[in-house]
Design a protein around this motif. Structure first.
Motif, PDB file in Angstrom:
ATOM      1  N   ALA A 171       0.851  -1.199   0.000  1.00 14.88           N
ATOM      2  CA  ALA A 171       0.000   0.000   0.000  1.00 14.88           C
ATOM      3  C   ALA A 171       0.880   1.239   0.000  1.00 14.88           C
ATOM      4  O   ALA A 171       0.566   2.251   0.607  1.00 14.88           O
ATOM      5  CB  ALA A 171      -0.929  -0.026   1.211  1.00 14.88           C
ATOM      6  N   GLY A 172       2.004   1.136  -0.694  1.00 13.71           N
ATOM      7  CA  GLY A 172       2.947   2.256  -0.719  1.00 13.71           C
ATOM      8  C   GLY A 172       2.821   3.118  -1.964  1.00 13.71           C
ATOM      9  O   GLY A 172       3.500   4.130  -2.093  1.00 13.71           O
ATOM     10  N   GLY A 173       1.927   2.719  -2.870  1.00 14.50           N
ATOM     11  CA  GLY A 173       1.798   3.439  -4.146  1.00 14.50           C
ATOM     12  C   GLY A 173       1.174   4.812  -3.968  1.00 14.50           C
ATOM     13  O   GLY A 173       0.596   5.125  -2.928  1.00 14.50           O
ATOM     14  N   LEU A 174       1.274   5.632  -4.996  1.00 21.15           N
ATOM     15  CA  LEU A 174       0.836   7.026  -4.886  1.00 21.15           C
ATOM     16  C   LEU A 174      -0.643   7.223  -5.207  1.00 21.15           C
ATOM     17  O   LEU A 174      -1.226   8.248  -4.860  1.00 21.15           O
ATOM     18  CB  LEU A 174       1.686   7.910  -5.817  1.00 21.15           C
ATOM     19  CG  LEU A 174       3.181   7.969  -5.462  1.00 21.15           C
ATOM     20  CD1 LEU A 174       3.927   8.777  -6.524  1.00 21.15           C
ATOM     21  CD2 LEU A 174       3.405   8.572  -4.082  1.00 21.15           C
ATOM     22  N   GLY A 175      -1.247   6.285  -5.905  1.00 21.13           N
ATOM     23  CA  GLY A 175      -2.674   6.397  -6.203  1.00 21.13           C
ATOM     24  C   GLY A 175      -3.010   7.552  -7.121  1.00 21.13           C
ATOM     25  O   GLY A 175      -4.029   8.221  -6.957  1.00 21.13           O
ATOM     26  N   THR A 176      -2.171   7.774  -8.127  1.00 19.02           N
ATOM     27  CA  THR A 176      -2.374   8.949  -8.995  1.00 19.02           C
ATOM     28  C   THR A 176      -3.651   8.859  -9.825  1.00 19.02           C
ATOM     29  O   THR A 176      -4.195   9.880 -10.224  1.00 19.02           O
ATOM     30  CB  THR A 176      -1.180   9.138  -9.960  1.00 19.02           C
ATOM     31  OG1 THR A 176      -0.986   7.912 -10.674  1.00 19.02           O
ATOM     32  CG2 THR A 176       0.089   9.480  -9.204  1.00 19.02           C
ATOM     33  N   ARG A 177      -4.148   7.628 -10.082  1.00 19.68           N
ATOM     34  CA  ARG A 177      -5.362   7.509 -10.901  1.00 19.68           C
ATOM     35  C   ARG A 177      -6.576   8.080 -10.188  1.00 19.68           C
ATOM     36  O   ARG A 177      -7.610   8.281 -10.790  1.00 19.68           O
ATOM     37  CB  ARG A 177      -5.631   6.025 -11.232  1.00 19.68           C
ATOM     38  CG  ARG A 177      -4.816   5.508 -12.395  1.00 19.68           C
ATOM     39  CD  ARG A 177      -5.004   4.014 -12.531  1.00 19.68           C
ATOM     40  NE  ARG A 177      -4.556   3.310 -11.343  1.00 19.68           N
ATOM     41  CZ  ARG A 177      -4.993   2.100 -10.988  1.00 19.68           C
ATOM     42  NH1 ARG A 177      -5.888   1.483 -11.717  1.00 19.68           N
ATOM     43  NH2 ARG A 177      -4.529   1.519  -9.903  1.00 19.68           N
ATOM     44  N   PHE A 178      -6.442   8.289  -8.886  1.00 19.71           N
ATOM     45  CA  PHE A 178      -7.611   8.747  -8.130  1.00 19.71           C
ATOM     46  C   PHE A 178      -7.419  10.169  -7.600  1.00 19.71           C
ATOM     47  O   PHE A 178      -8.044  10.569  -6.618  1.00 19.71           O
ATOM     48  CB  PHE A 178      -7.906   7.785  -6.978  1.00 19.71           C
ATOM     49  CG  PHE A 178      -9.361   7.396  -6.889  1.00 19.71           C
ATOM     50  CD1 PHE A 178     -10.344   8.360  -6.684  1.00 19.71           C
ATOM     51  CD2 PHE A 178      -9.749   6.080  -7.018  1.00 19.71           C
ATOM     52  CE1 PHE A 178     -11.681   8.010  -6.610  1.00 19.71           C
ATOM     53  CE2 PHE A 178     -11.084   5.708  -6.948  1.00 19.71           C
ATOM     54  CZ  PHE A 178     -12.063   6.674  -6.741  1.00 19.71           C
TER      55      PHE A 178
ATOM     56  N   ARG B 178       7.578   0.466   6.420  1.00 20.30           N
ATOM     57  CA  ARG B 178       7.535   1.656   5.587  1.00 20.30           C
ATOM     58  C   ARG B 178       8.429   1.479   4.355  1.00 20.30           C
ATOM     59  O   ARG B 178       9.607   1.153   4.490  1.00 20.30           O
ATOM     60  CB  ARG B 178       8.017   2.825   6.444  1.00 20.30           C
ATOM     61  CG  ARG B 178       7.966   4.118   5.756  1.00 20.30           C
ATOM     62  CD  ARG B 178       7.022   5.047   6.456  1.00 20.30           C
ATOM     63  NE  ARG B 178       7.255   6.387   5.951  1.00 20.30           N
ATOM     64  CZ  ARG B 178       6.588   7.431   6.350  1.00 20.30           C
ATOM     65  NH1 ARG B 178       5.679   7.321   7.279  1.00 20.30           N
ATOM     66  NH2 ARG B 178       6.841   8.609   5.836  1.00 20.30           N
ATOM     67  N   GLN B 179       7.834   1.674   3.189  1.00 20.32           N
ATOM     68  CA  GLN B 179       8.616   1.689   1.951  1.00 20.32           C
ATOM     69  C   GLN B 179       9.032   3.134   1.749  1.00 20.32           C
ATOM     70  O   GLN B 179       8.176   3.993   1.527  1.00 20.32           O
ATOM     71  CB  GLN B 179       7.741   1.194   0.784  1.00 20.32           C
ATOM     72  CG  GLN B 179       8.495   1.055  -0.512  1.00 20.32           C
ATOM     73  CD  GLN B 179       7.561   0.762  -1.700  1.00 20.32           C
ATOM     74  OE1 GLN B 179       6.370   1.042  -1.663  1.00 20.32           O
ATOM     75  NE2 GLN B 179       8.125   0.217  -2.755  1.00 20.32           N
ATOM     76  N   LYS B 180      10.335   3.394   1.867  1.00 22.38           N
ATOM     77  CA  LYS B 180      10.757   4.803   1.920  1.00 22.38           C
ATOM     78  C   LYS B 180      10.499   5.547   0.624  1.00 22.38           C
ATOM     79  O   LYS B 180      10.253   6.741   0.607  1.00 22.38           O
ATOM     80  CB  LYS B 180      12.227   4.878   2.313  1.00 22.38           C
ATOM     81  CG  LYS B 180      12.412   4.528   3.783  1.00 22.38           C
ATOM     82  CD  LYS B 180      13.789   4.854   4.267  1.00 22.38           C
ATOM     83  CE  LYS B 180      13.933   4.429   5.711  1.00 22.38           C
ATOM     84  NZ  LYS B 180      15.257   3.906   6.012  1.00 22.38           N
TER      85      LYS B 180
ATOM     86  N   LEU C  37       9.300   2.465  -5.083  1.00 25.46           N
ATOM     87  CA  LEU C  37      10.178   1.945  -6.137  1.00 25.46           C
ATOM     88  C   LEU C  37       9.562   0.792  -6.901  1.00 25.46           C
ATOM     89  O   LEU C  37      10.242   0.106  -7.650  1.00 25.46           O
ATOM     90  CB  LEU C  37      11.523   1.517  -5.524  1.00 25.46           C
ATOM     91  CG  LEU C  37      12.355   2.634  -4.888  1.00 25.46           C
ATOM     92  CD1 LEU C  37      13.624   2.079  -4.256  1.00 25.46           C
ATOM     93  CD2 LEU C  37      12.706   3.697  -5.924  1.00 25.46           C
ATOM     94  N   GLY C  38       8.279   0.544  -6.654  1.00 27.55           N
ATOM     95  CA  GLY C  38       7.600  -0.498  -7.417  1.00 27.55           C
ATOM     96  C   GLY C  38       7.009  -1.582  -6.537  1.00 27.55           C
ATOM     97  O   GLY C  38       7.381  -1.727  -5.368  1.00 27.55           O
ATOM     98  N   LEU C  39       6.083  -2.339  -7.142  1.00 32.84           N
ATOM     99  CA  LEU C  39       5.385  -3.393  -6.401  1.00 32.84           C
ATOM    100  C   LEU C  39       6.357  -4.483  -5.920  1.00 32.84           C
ATOM    101  O   LEU C  39       6.242  -4.975  -4.795  1.00 32.84           O
ATOM    102  CB  LEU C  39       4.294  -3.992  -7.302  1.00 32.84           C
ATOM    103  CG  LEU C  39       3.495  -5.155  -6.762  1.00 32.84           C
ATOM    104  CD1 LEU C  39       2.826  -4.809  -5.442  1.00 32.84           C
ATOM    105  CD2 LEU C  39       2.443  -5.594  -7.783  1.00 32.84           C
TER     106      LEU C  39
END
Ligand code: UTP
Length: 291
Positions: free
Chosen positions: A12-19, A104-106, A109-111
């Motif tokens: 759940a570290g992604g940025l969620g830009t689509r939303f 925490r994924q600092k 950098l990808g899935l």
């Protein structure tokens, strides 16, 4: 006897830009599908599949998830004082759902990199990966169906959906052949990320549920950044395929991509229609719309 699948990793570290703009401040995993944050659907699926330990990979600005699964003393005390016992049970129920750890994924950098962040907590046992964006409505939880296949076969299992036509280009796609005994199982020989329709090796699209053997961690450590400069999980799985058997599994149930605005709308309508408390009223409302 295969080792038991006890742990589930939630990247759940992604940025969620689509939303955007909703996800500028609020993590996309905390957007509500009807009245529950998206991530809670995945957590409940994992628990109902026998998972004992949940590992959520978080990033900057994702603190709301930790608060959501924690006790909220002010809220609980206020609900108690006001005699709102049902709501108090809902609030307390969320915080006692499961044993949850956070890593925490600092940097996003990808899935593949997000999964690798769980290496120490997972250790040397097979584990599940649940992408919280994919909400799956199923009679038997999707992950439970996959654990049953893992227990039977012993190799990694990837959830798939059959996707007809050019839509396959939006997914990772498996190469291989259907199992002769069980048409839900796909004996995998390769995988391609977002293929052109004409070049897609099958109709089997990869969906956000995996059961992986721990060998994946060493392989992800060696995986170089791929598409978009990110460390891709599919590149790691492709390396795993050279050493171990991997099975695609067409799950029974319906999947919604709630990380996408349209997918969220579909899920909202269908989940709302199924609600005992207001489903009927919502159905009447929809029927009354002049479409
Ligand atoms: P997505 O590509 O769907 O997520 O990644 P995203 O980057 O957050 O979304 P968009 O495309 O910008 O809207 C699939 C999953 O992998 C996680 C995401 O949180 C999502 O659950 N992920 C992705 C990470 O945990 N870390 C990453 O570095 C990248």
């Amino acid at each position: 006897m295969n080792q038991k699948v006890r742990k589930a990793v939630f990247p759940a570290g992604g940025l969620g830009t689509r939303f955007l703009p909703a996800t500028k401040v609020i993590p996309k995993e905390m957007l509500a599908l009807v009245d529950k944050p998206v991530i809670q659907y995945g957590v409940e699926e994992a628990i109902n599949s026998g998972i004992e330990h949940i590992i959520i990979i978080t990033g900057r600005g994702k603190g709301a998830m930790e608060d959501h699964f924690d006790h909220s003393y002010e809220l609980d005390a206020t609900l108690e004082r006001r005699g709102k016992t049902e709501l108090l049970a809902v609030s307390k129920g969320v915080s006692s759902l499961a044993r949850i750890s956070y890593v925490r994924q600092k940097e996003p950098l990808g899935l593949g990199h997000a999964v690798l962040c769980a290496k120490e907590l997972v250790g040397g046992e097979p584990f599940a990966v649940i992408l919280p964006d994919d909400v799956i409505d199923a009679e038997v939880p999707c992950l439970k169906q996959m654990i049953d296949i893992f227990d039977e076969k012993g190799g990694s299992v990837i959830a798939t959906a059959t996707v007809e036509g050019p839509a396959i280009s939006a997914y990772g796609c498996l190469a291989g052949a259907m199992d002769k005994q069980n048409p839900r199982i796909f004996n995998t020989t390769g995988m391609v990320e977002k293929p052109k329709f004409e070049e897609a090796p099958s109709k089997q699209a990869i969906i956000g549920r995996y059961i992986l053997t721990p060998r994946i961690f060493a392989l992800l450590e060696e995986t170089k950044p791929g598409a978009g400069g990110e460390i891709q999980l599919t590149d790691g799985i492709r390396a795993l395929l050279k050493e171990e058997k991997i099975y695609g599994y067409t799950f029974e149930g319906k999947r919604y991509d709630v990380g996408d605005k349209f997918g969220m709308l579909e899920a909202t309508v269908e989940f709302a229609l199924k609600r005992e408390d207001f489903g009927e009223r919502f159905r009447e409302y929809l029927k009354g719309l002049k479409l």
